[in-house]
Every structure is written in structure tokens, then in C-alpha cells.
Scaffold this motif. Structure first.
Motif, PDB file in Angstrom:
ATOM      1  N   LEU A   6     -75.896  58.127  56.676  1.00  0.00           N
ATOM      2  CA  LEU A   6     -75.024  56.976  56.420  1.00  0.00           C
ATOM      3  C   LEU A   6     -75.804  55.717  56.055  1.00  0.00           C
ATOM      4  N   PRO A  44     -76.158  54.725  50.667  1.00  0.00           N
ATOM      5  CA  PRO A  44     -74.912  55.088  49.973  1.00  0.00           C
ATOM      6  C   PRO A  44     -74.997  56.422  49.232  1.00  0.00           C
ATOM      7  N   ALA A  63     -74.463  59.083  51.997  1.00  0.00           N
ATOM      8  CA  ALA A  63     -73.390  58.872  52.979  1.00  0.00           C
ATOM      9  C   ALA A  63     -72.275  59.914  52.854  1.00  0.00           C
ATOM     10  N   GLU A  72     -69.720  63.447  56.259  1.00  0.00           N
ATOM     11  CA  GLU A  72     -68.386  63.828  56.739  1.00  0.00           C
ATOM     12  C   GLU A  72     -68.292  65.233  57.332  1.00  0.00           C
ATOM     13  N   THR A 123     -67.006  52.843  56.074  1.00  0.00           N
ATOM     14  CA  THR A 123     -67.269  54.284  56.081  1.00  0.00           C
ATOM     15  C   THR A 123     -66.940  54.884  57.448  1.00  0.00           C
TER      16      THR A 123
END
Length: 166
Positions: free
Chosen positions: A56, A59, A62, A66, A105
Motif C-alpha cells: 500500500l 500506488p 497498492a 486487496e 484506499t
């Protein structure tokens, strides 16, 4: 070096302060342009938090974070790691300021989870989550991340403006 990093990420147990420092150093030395080495699963919660914080932090990587976020507590551990902690909630430091892009985020990661599960996770560590809410400002982003804002409001006493009820 990648083999050492993969071995550390495969450890299921708790990281010592020295182990956390070693993992941070290995991640810092790792190139970000090729992430094919990333394991499909990280069994250790603290090791996962360090990997997530590393992913994270840029960018460009990142979006790879998830799949590793299984619980709201994973997000809390990222905040702890970014604040200089090992990832342990019991020994969490004072949480550091979170830059706006990362704030969005992290709220998005929380928002994608079912709100009831997020609230259940937050209820396990309410003080830590109240501190996290002070850094993430979920009420400010309630229109964009309604599930996250609802979960934080619930943990703070159900007040929709995000402030603790008296």
C-alpha cells in the motif's frame, strides 16, 4: 533474498520485534516491478500486515493488496505497522497520520466487506478502532464509503456524524 522473504511470509506465528525489523528490511530491498514471487496466502497476521503496508506504500502496487485483506483487523494491523509497530494489536503504538490517498484506499478496503462482519471485527478491539477512525476520518468520506462509515459510527456509539455519543 526473495527466498528469505517468502520463508518469513510463510511463518504462521507471531513476529518478534527483531523478526518484524528483518521482514521490513527484506521488503524494503525487494523490487516492486515484478511481484510474481508473492505467495497466494500469508498465514501470519503480523507478516501479512507488513506485506500489506509495503504494497500500500506505493500506488503502483497498492492494487495487489486487496486479495490479502480477509478481515477489518488486517486494515488495523496495517495502521499499526505504518506507525512503527510489529503488527500486534496488544502492543500497538500511537497511530501515525495517514496520507489522504492511503486513507481512501483503507476505507475502500473496509467498505468492500460486509458491514456486519466489519462491525464484528471492530468490536473485538473498539479502542484501537476509535483511534483508527481518528486517523481515517470515515465520516468525511461517508458518501463514498458508506459501509466503512457505518461500521465506524456503530463502534463509536451509533452516532452517524462519527463522534462518540455522550
Amino acid at each position: 533474498m526473495t527466498a528469505q522473504l517468502i520463508a518469513m511470509l510463510a511463518l504462521p506465528g507471531v513476529l518478534s520485534a527483531a523478526g518484524a525489523a528483518d521482514l521490513r528490511a527484506l521488503l524494503a530491498a525487494q523490487a516492486r516491478h515484478d511481484l510474481a514471487w508473492l505467495p497466494a496466502r500469508i498465514p501470519g497476521r503480523q507478516a501479512k500486515a507488513h506485506l500489506l503496508a509495503w504494497l500500500l506504500d506505493e500506488p503502483a502496487t497498492a492494487g495487489r493488496a486487496e486479495p490479502y485483506v480477509d478481515t477489518a483487523t488486517d486494515v488495523l494491523r496495517v495502521l499499526i505497522v505504518r506507525s512503527g509497530g510489529t503488527g500486534s494489536i496488544a502492543d500497538r503504538p500511537r497511530l501515525a497520520t495517514v496520507p489522504r490517498p492511503l486513507r481512501r484506499t483503507l476505507l475502500a478496503l473496509l467498505d468492500r466487506r460486509p458491514v456486519a462482519r466489519t462491525v464484528d471485527d471492530m468490536r473485538r478491539h473498539p479502542r484501537a478502532w476509535v483511534a483508527a477512525g481518528e486517523k481515517l476520518h470515515p465520516a468525511t468520506h461517508a458518501a463514498r464509503y458508506p459501509n466503512a462509515a457505518h461500521a465506524f459510527a456503530t463502534i463509536r456509539g451509533g452516532n452517524p456524524n462519527g463522534r462518540a455519543s455522550v
